[in-house]
Design a protein around this motif. Structure first.
Motif, PDB file in Angstrom:
ATOM      1  N   ALA A 226       0.846  -1.053  -0.081  1.00  0.00           N
ATOM      2  CA  ALA A 226      -0.020   0.043   0.083  1.00  0.00           C
ATOM      3  C   ALA A 226       0.761   1.328   0.036  1.00  0.00           C
ATOM      4  CB  ALA A 226      -0.951   0.012   1.134  1.00  0.00           C
ATOM      5  N   LYS A 227       1.993   1.272   0.603  1.00  0.00           N
ATOM      6  CA  LYS A 227       2.819   2.589   0.701  1.00  0.00           C
ATOM      7  C   LYS A 227       4.064   2.454  -0.247  1.00  0.00           C
ATOM      8  CE  LYS A 227       0.193   4.610   3.212  1.00  0.00           C
ATOM      9  NZ  LYS A 227      -0.505   5.931   2.933  1.00  0.00           N
ATOM     10  N   PRO A 228       4.473   2.288  -1.547  1.00  0.00           N
ATOM     11  CA  PRO A 228       5.336   2.489  -2.191  1.00  0.00           C
ATOM     12  C   PRO A 228       6.424   3.513  -1.760  1.00  0.00           C
ATOM     13  CG  PRO A 228       3.642   2.416  -3.813  1.00  0.00           C
ATOM     14  CD  PRO A 228       2.991   2.725  -2.294  1.00  0.00           C
ATOM     15  N   ASP A 229       6.166   4.788  -1.174  1.00  0.00           N
ATOM     16  CA  ASP A 229       6.942   5.718  -0.818  1.00  0.00           C
ATOM     17  C   ASP A 229       7.466   5.392   0.578  1.00  0.00           C
ATOM     18  OD1 ASP A 229       4.301   5.667   0.476  1.00  0.00           O
ATOM     19  OD2 ASP A 229       4.449   7.859   1.066  1.00  0.00           O
ATOM     20  N   ALA A 230       6.951   4.281   1.051  1.00  0.00           N
ATOM     21  CA  ALA A 230       7.681   3.579   2.263  1.00  0.00           C
ATOM     22  C   ALA A 230       8.572   2.556   2.219  1.00  0.00           C
ATOM     23  CB  ALA A 230       6.490   3.465   3.323  1.00  0.00           C
ATOM     24  N   HIS A 231       9.088   2.269   1.142  1.00  0.00           N
ATOM     25  CA  HIS A 231       9.739   1.067   0.805  1.00  0.00           C
ATOM     26  C   HIS A 231      11.200   1.296   1.280  1.00  0.00           C
ATOM     27  CE1 HIS A 231       7.088  -1.154  -2.350  1.00  0.00           C
ATOM     28  NE2 HIS A 231       6.324  -1.057  -1.239  1.00  0.00           N
ATOM     29  N   GLY A 232      11.674   2.315   1.382  1.00  0.00           N
ATOM     30  CA  GLY A 232      12.979   2.547   1.616  1.00  0.00           C
ATOM     31  C   GLY A 232      13.959   1.818   0.776  1.00  0.00           C
ATOM     32  N   SER A 233      14.870   1.283   1.383  1.00  0.00           N
ATOM     33  CA  SER A 233      15.980   0.444   0.597  1.00  0.00           C
ATOM     34  C   SER A 233      15.757  -1.138   0.846  1.00  0.00           C
ATOM     35  CB  SER A 233      17.350   0.889   1.046  1.00  0.00           C
ATOM     36  OG  SER A 233      17.526   0.910   2.361  1.00  0.00           O
ATOM     37  N   LEU A 234      14.817  -1.374   1.965  1.00  0.00           N
ATOM     38  CA  LEU A 234      14.640  -2.584   2.310  1.00  0.00           C
ATOM     39  C   LEU A 234      13.128  -2.928   2.863  1.00  0.00           C
ATOM     40  CD1 LEU A 234      16.251  -5.445   2.860  1.00  0.00           C
ATOM     41  CD2 LEU A 234      16.371  -4.526   5.295  1.00  0.00           C
ATOM     42  N   VAL A 235      12.281  -3.840   2.616  1.00  0.00           N
ATOM     43  CA  VAL A 235      10.962  -4.098   2.823  1.00  0.00           C
ATOM     44  C   VAL A 235      10.966  -5.418   3.822  1.00  0.00           C
ATOM     45  CG1 VAL A 235       9.950  -2.823   1.009  1.00  0.00           C
ATOM     46  CG2 VAL A 235      10.238  -5.331   0.717  1.00  0.00           C
ATOM     47  N   ARG A 236       9.947  -5.678   4.969  1.00  0.00           N
ATOM     48  CA  ARG A 236      10.039  -6.669   5.531  1.00  0.00           C
ATOM     49  C   ARG A 236       8.622  -7.475   5.551  1.00  0.00           C
ATOM     50  NH1 ARG A 236      11.326  -2.552   9.214  1.00  0.00           N
ATOM     51  NH2 ARG A 236       9.332  -2.990  10.197  1.00  0.00           N
ATOM     52  N   PRO A 237       8.316  -8.129   4.348  1.00  0.00           N
ATOM     53  CA  PRO A 237       7.307  -8.812   4.314  1.00  0.00           C
ATOM     54  C   PRO A 237       7.525 -10.209   5.192  1.00  0.00           C
ATOM     55  CG  PRO A 237       8.467  -9.185   2.392  1.00  0.00           C
ATOM     56  CD  PRO A 237       9.199  -8.228   3.373  1.00  0.00           C
ATOM     57  N   GLY A 238       6.160 -10.476   5.749  1.00  0.00           N
ATOM     58  CA  GLY A 238       5.981 -11.700   6.848  1.00  0.00           C
ATOM     59  C   GLY A 238       4.794 -12.664   6.186  1.00  0.00           C
ATOM     60  N   ILE A 239       3.466 -11.960   6.557  1.00  0.00           N
ATOM     61  CA  ILE A 239       2.343 -12.907   6.337  1.00  0.00           C
ATOM     62  C   ILE A 239       2.310 -13.350   4.942  1.00  0.00           C
ATOM     63  CG2 ILE A 239       0.809 -10.962   6.048  1.00  0.00           C
ATOM     64  CD1 ILE A 239       0.112 -14.371   7.985  1.00  0.00           C
ATOM     65  N   MET A 240       2.542 -12.256   4.041  1.00  0.00           N
ATOM     66  CA  MET A 240       2.356 -12.343   2.658  1.00  0.00           C
ATOM     67  C   MET A 240       3.026 -13.497   1.925  1.00  0.00           C
ATOM     68  SD  MET A 240       1.837  -8.564   1.433  1.00  0.00           S
ATOM     69  CE  MET A 240       2.159  -8.847  -0.227  1.00  0.00           C
ATOM     70  N   LEU A 241       4.391 -13.655   2.606  1.00  0.00           N
ATOM     71  CA  LEU A 241       5.273 -15.026   2.147  1.00  0.00           C
ATOM     72  C   LEU A 241       4.433 -15.983   2.126  1.00  0.00           C
ATOM     73  CD1 LEU A 241       8.723 -13.696   3.707  1.00  0.00           C
ATOM     74  CD2 LEU A 241       8.252 -13.786   1.345  1.00  0.00           C
ATOM     75  N   TYR A 242       3.604 -16.306   3.179  1.00  0.00           N
ATOM     76  CA  TYR A 242       2.888 -17.328   3.324  1.00  0.00           C
ATOM     77  C   TYR A 242       1.407 -17.547   2.884  1.00  0.00           C
ATOM     78  CZ  TYR A 242       6.956 -17.177   6.484  1.00  0.00           C
ATOM     79  OH  TYR A 242       8.462 -17.204   6.971  1.00  0.00           O
ATOM     80  N   GLY A 243       1.219 -16.569   2.012  1.00  0.00           N
ATOM     81  CA  GLY A 243       0.205 -16.689   0.969  1.00  0.00           C
ATOM     82  C   GLY A 243      -1.092 -16.057   1.433  1.00  0.00           C
ATOM     83  N   GLU A 244      -1.044 -15.179   2.426  1.00  0.00           N
ATOM     84  CA  GLU A 244      -2.131 -14.455   2.971  1.00  0.00           C
ATOM     85  C   GLU A 244      -2.021 -12.992   3.024  1.00  0.00           C
ATOM     86  OE1 GLU A 244      -5.098 -15.275   4.495  1.00  0.00           O
ATOM     87  OE2 GLU A 244      -4.818 -17.676   4.384  1.00  0.00           O
ATOM     88  N   MET A 245      -2.865 -12.145   2.719  1.00  0.00           N
ATOM     89  CA  MET A 245      -2.976 -10.843   2.773  1.00  0.00           C
ATOM     90  C   MET A 245      -3.083 -10.302   4.123  1.00  0.00           C
ATOM     91  SD  MET A 245      -2.405  -9.160   0.028  1.00  0.00           S
ATOM     92  CE  MET A 245      -2.331  -9.520  -1.863  1.00  0.00           C
ATOM     93  N   PRO A 246      -2.202  -9.236   4.609  1.00  0.00           N
ATOM     94  CA  PRO A 246      -2.547  -8.571   5.845  1.00  0.00           C
ATOM     95  C   PRO A 246      -3.716  -8.242   6.042  1.00  0.00           C
ATOM     96  CG  PRO A 246      -1.221  -7.048   4.640  1.00  0.00           C
ATOM     97  CD  PRO A 246      -1.362  -8.550   3.669  1.00  0.00           C
ATOM     98  N   SER A 247      -4.611  -7.960   5.181  1.00  0.00           N
ATOM     99  CA  SER A 247      -5.919  -7.442   5.241  1.00  0.00           C
ATOM    100  C   SER A 247      -6.870  -7.703   4.175  1.00  0.00           C
ATOM    101  CB  SER A 247      -5.986  -5.861   5.548  1.00  0.00           C
ATOM    102  OG  SER A 247      -7.202  -5.254   5.356  1.00  0.00           O
ATOM    103  N   PRO A 248      -8.069  -7.794   4.395  1.00  0.00           N
ATOM    104  CA  PRO A 248      -8.895  -8.181   2.901  1.00  0.00           C
ATOM    105  C   PRO A 248      -8.974  -6.949   2.105  1.00  0.00           C
ATOM    106  CG  PRO A 248     -10.059  -9.003   5.310  1.00  0.00           C
ATOM    107  CD  PRO A 248      -8.942  -8.137   5.339  1.00  0.00           C
ATOM    108  N   ARG A 249      -8.814  -5.974   2.459  1.00  0.00           N
ATOM    109  CA  ARG A 249      -8.686  -4.762   1.639  1.00  0.00           C
ATOM    110  C   ARG A 249      -7.513  -4.748   0.410  1.00  0.00           C
ATOM    111  NH1 ARG A 249      -5.843   0.085   1.812  1.00  0.00           N
ATOM    112  NH2 ARG A 249      -4.594   0.169   3.551  1.00  0.00           N
TER     113      ARG A 249
END
Length: 389
Positions: A226-249
């Motif tokens: 949702a926030k490309p302006d917050a990607h910085g130089s490193l992003v930290r995905p967790g739940i999405m790696l395991y196939g689920e979205m953080p929120s239904p939206r």
């Protein structure tokens, strides 16, 4: 009177067990799906990817998941505890590991000696890390954790100048600046905007002092989408790696595949007359002649007891209701409408069967929690079977 041991039987060899599952309850982890999700995120992000594998990779198995993510080219792996990082190093994982929860106690030597990079946010972190590095003849390297609005851990923005001075005096290299969003999964979060501003200001201050961080990381799974302006130089995905979205939206924003499928099998089947009570407390009574299947799984395995009389499982490609209280080791389902249901039939607790699917979000909605907790709650008594590399 207690039964006496048979002295002859004691001398006979006992059958051996190789540790393979006996009970038909297991979680199957698709490592190819994990790799697919990582590649989708890497293509989507404007930065390097730190793959979060804390909490046993959200219940999916930290070592096999970390090894596959390492093969896929993850820039960092993220754990919460020193112990989690040591487990990965002991399994031969060489990718840089960031200890997101910081250091507990005084075992900074383990962090330094095993190339685990902690986040720091207290003066004693700087002192302990610097002392351990000197003793081991190594460089003291850390990421600074800034509390921009989460209210959990981190240096307060007003205390940052003094903390930077302390880091410099101790010789701690702050190669990264991190913060954590509190509301990134919410639409139009004013707090997220303020957190981005505070982190950006902190990065500017560090650069002005000659401490420019190589790694600036703010974005969790939600902000990665949702926030490309917050990607910085490193992003930290967790739940999405395991196939689920953080929120239904976020549904439809990025193509993900479920990684975990939790299954068991029918171990007992019986036909009961109308009015028969089932399980503890007789909280369900058969409204008609019913076929009841018993499953060898319960709340000791992490299947929520709160799903009593509300949850569903898949049998023969059909949704079937849990009836009666979920027990510690077993539970019952009504298979009256499932033609030909038989002992040994596969039952899906999480995942797909036929054209139906039960996701972690569905279980979470029924139990008043979040899908993160459903995954993390699947206990060690449930064997993990890894497929796909």
């Amino acid at each position: 009177m207690a039964r006496q041991a048979n002295p002859i039987a004691l001398r006979l060899p006992r059958p051996t067990w190789d540790g393979s599952p006996i009970r038909p309850t297991l979680a199957t982890i698709d490592l190819d799906a994990l790799a697919w999700n990582f590649r989708q995120l890497k293509a989507y992000a404007r930065a390097e990817v730190l793959a979060v594998v804390k909490a046993d990779a959200y219940g999916h198995g930290a070592v096999p998941c970390a090894r596959r993510l390492e093969r896929e080219g993850a820039g960092f792996l993220g754990v919460a505890l020193t112990e989690e990082g040591l487990e990965l190093r002991g399994a031969g994982v060489e990718t840089p590991i960031l200890v997101l929860g910081g250091a507990y106690g005084d075992r900074f030597d383990l962090l330094v000696g095993h190339d685990l990079t902690p986040v720091v946010f207290r003066p004693e972190h700087l002192e302990g890390l610097a002392a351990a590095a000197r003793a081991l003849g190594r460089e003291a390297v850390a990421h600074l954790k800034l509390d921009t609005g989460m209210g959990r851990i981190g240096v307060q923005p007003e205390d940052l100048p003094a903390f930077l001075d302390a880091a410099k005096s101790h010789g701690v290299v702050l190669e990264g600046l991190a913060t954590h969003f509190a509301n990134a999964d919410l639409a139009d979060s004013a707090l997220t905007a303020r957190q981005i501003e505070r982190a950006t200001a902190a990065a500017t201050l560090m650069r002005e002092r000659g401490l420019g961080p190589r790694w600036l990381h703010l974005a969790n799974s939600a902000a990665t989408v949702a926030k490309p302006d917050a990607h910085g130089s490193l992003v930290r995905p967790g739940i999405m790696l395991y196939g689920e979205m953080p929120s239904p939206r976020f549904s439809g924003e990025i193509s993900l595949r479920p990684v975990l499928r939790w299954t068991t099998a029918i171990t007992h089947l019986k036909t009961v007359p109308e009015g028969t009570p089932i399980s503890y407390g007789s909280r369900w009574t058969a409204p008609r002649p019913s076929v009841i299947a018993t499953l060898p799984v319960g709340y000791a395995d992490g299947y929520p007891r709160a799903l009593t009389n509300t949850g569903e499982v898949l049998v023969g490609g059909r949704r079937t209701k849990i009836v009666g209280s979920v027990c510690m080791d077993q539970m019952m389902v009504d298979v009256t409408e499932v033609p030909g249901a038989a002992v040994g039939d596969e039952v899906v607790l999480l995942g797909c069967q036929g054209g139906e699917n039960i996701g972690a979000g569905e279980l979470a909605a029924h139990t008043g929690t979040i899908h993160y907790e459903i995954f993390c709650g699947i206990g060690p008594r449930v064997p993990r079977r890894f497929v796909g590399g």
